[in-house]
Design a protein around this motif. Structure first.
Motif, PDB file in Angstrom:
ATOM      1  N   ILE A 136     -25.664  24.455 -29.085  1.00 20.97           N
ATOM      2  CA  ILE A 136     -25.290  25.851 -28.806  1.00 20.97           C
ATOM      3  C   ILE A 136     -23.844  26.149 -29.169  1.00 20.97           C
ATOM      4  O   ILE A 136     -23.543  27.134 -29.850  1.00 20.97           O
ATOM      5  N   LEU A 456     -20.766  37.737 -15.746  1.00 27.47           N
ATOM      6  CA  LEU A 456     -22.006  37.643 -16.522  1.00 27.47           C
ATOM      7  C   LEU A 456     -21.763  36.959 -17.859  1.00 27.47           C
ATOM      8  O   LEU A 456     -22.524  36.063 -18.267  1.00 27.47           O
ATOM      9  N   VAL A 457     -20.680  37.331 -18.542  1.00 21.46           N
ATOM     10  CA  VAL A 457     -20.355  36.710 -19.831  1.00 21.46           C
ATOM     11  C   VAL A 457     -20.077  35.226 -19.655  1.00 21.46           C
ATOM     12  O   VAL A 457     -20.482  34.393 -20.468  1.00 21.46           O
ATOM     13  N   SER A 458     -19.388  34.858 -18.559  1.00 18.69           N
ATOM     14  CA  SER A 458     -19.070  33.445 -18.310  1.00 18.69           C
ATOM     15  C   SER A 458     -20.338  32.624 -18.121  1.00 18.69           C
ATOM     16  O   SER A 458     -20.417  31.476 -18.575  1.00 18.69           O
ATOM     17  N   ILE A 459     -21.333  33.194 -17.458  1.00 20.36           N
ATOM     18  CA  ILE A 459     -22.599  32.484 -17.255  1.00 20.36           C
ATOM     19  C   ILE A 459     -23.307  32.276 -18.596  1.00 20.36           C
ATOM     20  O   ILE A 459     -23.841  31.200 -18.880  1.00 20.36           O
ATOM     21  N   ILE A 460     -23.274  33.303 -19.451  1.00 20.78           N
ATOM     22  CA  ILE A 460     -23.932  33.207 -20.757  1.00 20.78           C
ATOM     23  C   ILE A 460     -23.233  32.166 -21.624  1.00 20.78           C
ATOM     24  O   ILE A 460     -23.868  31.292 -22.226  1.00 20.78           O
ATOM     25  N   ILE A 461     -21.901  32.246 -21.692  1.00 13.86           N
ATOM     26  CA  ILE A 461     -21.146  31.284 -22.503  1.00 13.86           C
ATOM     27  C   ILE A 461     -21.295  29.878 -21.943  1.00 13.86           C
ATOM     28  O   ILE A 461     -21.398  28.894 -22.671  1.00 13.86           O
ATOM     29  N   MET A 463     -23.739  28.467 -20.704  1.00 17.03           N
ATOM     30  CA  MET A 463     -25.011  27.807 -21.005  1.00 17.03           C
ATOM     31  C   MET A 463     -24.853  26.764 -22.111  1.00 17.03           C
ATOM     32  O   MET A 463     -25.625  25.813 -22.171  1.00 17.03           O
ATOM     33  N   SER A 470     -15.786  27.240 -21.818  1.00 17.57           N
ATOM     34  CA  SER A 470     -16.039  28.607 -21.358  1.00 17.57           C
ATOM     35  C   SER A 470     -14.734  29.314 -21.049  1.00 17.57           C
ATOM     36  O   SER A 470     -14.527  30.477 -21.434  1.00 17.57           O
ATOM     37  N   SER A 503     -20.349  28.647 -14.003  1.00 14.06           N
ATOM     38  CA  SER A 503     -21.469  28.360 -14.907  1.00 14.06           C
ATOM     39  C   SER A 503     -22.055  26.961 -14.677  1.00 14.06           C
ATOM     40  O   SER A 503     -23.166  26.678 -15.121  1.00 14.06           O
ATOM     41  N   THR A 506     -24.891  27.867 -12.074  1.00 20.80           N
ATOM     42  CA  THR A 506     -25.627  29.119 -12.195  1.00 20.80           C
ATOM     43  C   THR A 506     -26.810  28.962 -13.130  1.00 20.80           C
ATOM     44  O   THR A 506     -26.619  28.686 -14.319  1.00 20.80           O
ATOM     45  N   CYS A 510     -27.381  25.010 -15.746  1.00 21.11           N
ATOM     46  CA  CYS A 510     -26.303  24.667 -14.807  1.00 21.11           C
ATOM     47  C   CYS A 510     -26.185  23.147 -14.783  1.00 21.11           C
ATOM     48  O   CYS A 510     -26.882  22.465 -14.029  1.00 21.11           O
TER      49      CYS A 510
END
Length: 640
Positions: A136, A456-461, A463, A470, A503, A506, A510
């Motif tokens: 990723i 929200l962006v931090s959770i996506i990044i 991943m 992050s 993250s 989450t 996670c």
């Protein structure tokens, strides 16, 4: 020579090396650590050598220990691995040798060899991170490279004229702005020496000591093993700075203990995961991201460590309350006295393990650089290990410490080159300010909604990246937006750093929770959701730094004491609400839990005296209601 037989075997997560290749790995790793231990203590090295050697040897170790795919040999490097090692050495070695010449004579006019070597180095770094961390983050980097070339086709504010392939390679490789930029410099200069320090501390017996100390302090309390997990993870996490490494190290002991005393498997894994995540911001050492934070904000590492003291203590106080209330709710007890050593005996035997940390802190307070402090902390750990015969670090143990530090870095540092590519793509296209403008536009200029978007962006990044990765991306694309909305610079960077830590626990991806679930034998997603509940204050921390500056020691001393007291009380009330239990026996009703939650949040985010008094009144009402309902329940005759 029997003490050095381990040199011929290296166990990695996906490949086990034996014989000559294991020996090569260990010698390269030991030399890698020794080189940066020397530079942290004595300096005297060029900038290009400092950054280049770090990326080069990190890639070499990754290609030795991580196979390319499922069909690759698991006991030796393949021909492809050896070829990639050669390409890493040649391309990065070329940059080290030619950087001065480029900077003096070829800026904006790179030679054909510069471009060829640059293309090779970029490909090598993308493969390095893919091997160790999955595809990723490498795909994200490729996307940022493509947007540089295809800028004219991007929508809205993200559009730009686009750059030629030559310009992209030159900026990414030849300058000190991307591949060999501030991220690489920070890891080579600050982070790696502290990884070596952590490896020496563990090898000297400090890891076992802190585990035993946690057992002695909290083992007999109700739900004792969970509290042992929290305390030891705070200690050990501060040393290791890696949530996953912390879970694997302390969790192998604490998770089975928690399960044995009655904690459900997913809760046991979740408690260890969130406690280990907290170790990344627990002073004095903290995680690698904090060194980046200190560099980007041009703030001393000591200042950052001091600013994190109150948030870290509040976080762990909340977590201890959560595990205590879980024990109350499930009727759990502590460990038997026969399995818990006495605190006095543990401290008497291992008090010297605090001294290396004292050396680091003492030197920091006296104005020395972090890497110099790490050097003397490492030396003191090795010397003090000789206090007991069974922990003495002889030549073999010292070599193991050096290898251990480099092996830890291979996992943590594998993403650094790729992160440099991402940062280069953002900087060259000017995306940082553009993304900040988009973030402000989407939030309507409202700080609360901007913080929600950052989370929200931090959770996506997160991943596809580590906490450090992050944070580095968020520091460029999100922190400026918070600063524009009025958040002080350090508070804004701490907000995105804690969001990056989030993250780890989450769902849907996670990594810390997944590691805990693997040890506990629990469903990964269920463990992640439980970790999110136990770590509720971590969700609130980014908002807290923006709205409650007293947590970061901003304001008069009496304001800080008053606000921190309210915040801690509110956190305890929130724990009561989430667990649906008080310290005394008896469950809370749904409405009582809601009342406790509202009161807790009002006290955690004080707006003015009226709000504080209202929150306090709600808390008093909730407590009185609970005890009143308990008395009524007690008066009801059995069978009525």
């Amino acid at each position: 020579m029997s003490g050095f037989s381990w040199l011929f075997r290296v166990e990695g997560s996906k490949r086990t090396l034996n014989g000559p290749f294991a020996l090569a790995f260990n010698l390269i790793a030991a030399g890698f650590s020794l080189f940066y231990l020397y530079t942290s203590g004595f300096g005297l090295i060029s900038t290009q050598s400092n950054r280049g050697v770090y990326l080069m040897l990190t890639s070499v170790l990754v290609f030795l220990i991580y196979p390319a795919g499922t069909r690759s040999p698991t006991n030796r490097p393949s021909l492809l691995d050896l070829a990639l090692i050669g390409l890493a050495v040649v391309s990065v070695g070329y940059w080290i040798d030619q950087y001065v010449s480029y900077a003096m004579f070829r800026v904006s006019n790179p030679s054909q060899m510069d471009l060829v070597m640059g293309g090779i180095a970029i490909a090598v770094m993308l493969e390095t991170s893919r091997r160790a961390l999955g595809p990723i983050i490498s795909l994200i980097a490729i996307a940022f490279l493509l947007q540089l070339y295809l800028g004219r086709y991007l929508p809205g504010q993200m559009a730009h004229p686009g750059m030629s392939v030559e310009r992209i390679i030159e900026f990414t490789f030849s300058t000190q702005e991307a591949l060999f930029g501030v991220v690489t410099a920070t890891f080579a200069t600050f982070v790696f020496p502290f990884m070596i320090f952590g490896a020496f501390l563990e090898r000297s017996g400090a890891g076992a000591f802190f585990m035993e100390l946690g057992t002695a302090v909290a083992g007999r309390w109700r739900g004792g093993p969970a509290k042992v997990a929290v305390i030891t993870s705070a200690f050990f996490g501060s040393i290791s700075g890696s949530s996953v490494a912390n879970v694997v190290t302390t969790g192998s002991f604490t998770i089975p203990l928690m399960k044995r005393t009655g904690y459900r498997p997913h809760d046991a894994g979740a408690i260890e995961a969130i406690a280990s995540t907290g170790g990344q911001f627990m002073p004095p050492v903290m995680g690698a991201g904090v060194f980046i934070l200190a560099t980007l904000t041009e703030t001393s590492y000591l200042t950052i460590a001091l600013l994190n003291v109150i948030p870290a203590l509040v976080f762990f106080a909340f977590l201890l309350m959560m595990v205590d209330l879980e024990a109350v709710r499930l009727g759990l007890k502590g460990l038997p006295a026969s399995e818990t050593p006495r605190v006095r005996d543990v401290v008497k035997k291992g008090w010297h393990f605090f001294m290396p940390l004292g050396v680091v802190l003492g030197l920091l307070f006296n104005g020395y650089s972090p890497e110099f402090c790490a050097f003397w902390g490492t030396v003191s750990a090795a010397v003090l290990s000789w206090r007991h015969k069974d922990t003495r670090m002889g030549p073999s143990a010292v070599l193991k410490g050096l290898v251990g530090g480099a092996q830890s870095n291979a996992a943590a540092g594998a993403a650094i080159g790729t992160l440099g590519i991402i940062i280069g793509g953002i900087v060259l296209a000017g995306l940082g300010l553009k993304f900040s403008a988009v973030l402000i536009e989407l939030s309507g200029g409202n700080l609360f909604w901007a913080l929600c978007l950052v989370t929200l962006v931090s959770i996506i990044i997160g991943m596809g990246s580590s906490t450090t990765g992050s944070y580095i991306i968020l520091s460029v694309v999100a922190a400026p937006a918070l600063i524009q909305l009025g958040v002080p610079m350090i508070a804004a960077h701490l907000a995105v750093f804690y969001a990056a830590c989030l993250s780890n626990i989450t769902p849907p991806v996670c990594v810390a929770a997944f590691a805990g679930a693997a040890i506990a034998g629990a469903p990964p997603m269920k463990t992640g959701l439980a970790a999110l509940k136990f770590g509720a204050t971590l969700v609130l921390m980014p908002f807290s730094f923006a709205y409650v500056p007293e947590l970061l020691l901003q304001g008069e001393w009496y304001e800080i004491i008053y606000t921190v007291g309210l915040y801690t009380t509110g956190a305890i009330l929130l724990a009561i609400s989430l667990q649906g239990a008080m310290i005394v026996s008896g469950p809370l009703s749904k409405n009582q839990r809601i009342l406790f939650a509202v009161a807790g949040l009002l006290l955690m985010f004080p707006a003015n005296l009226a709000v504080d008094l209202f929150g306090g009144a709600l808390a008093a009402l909730a407590i009185a209601w609970f005890f009143s309902s308990r008395k009524k329940a007690d008066r009801v005759p059995e069978g009525a």
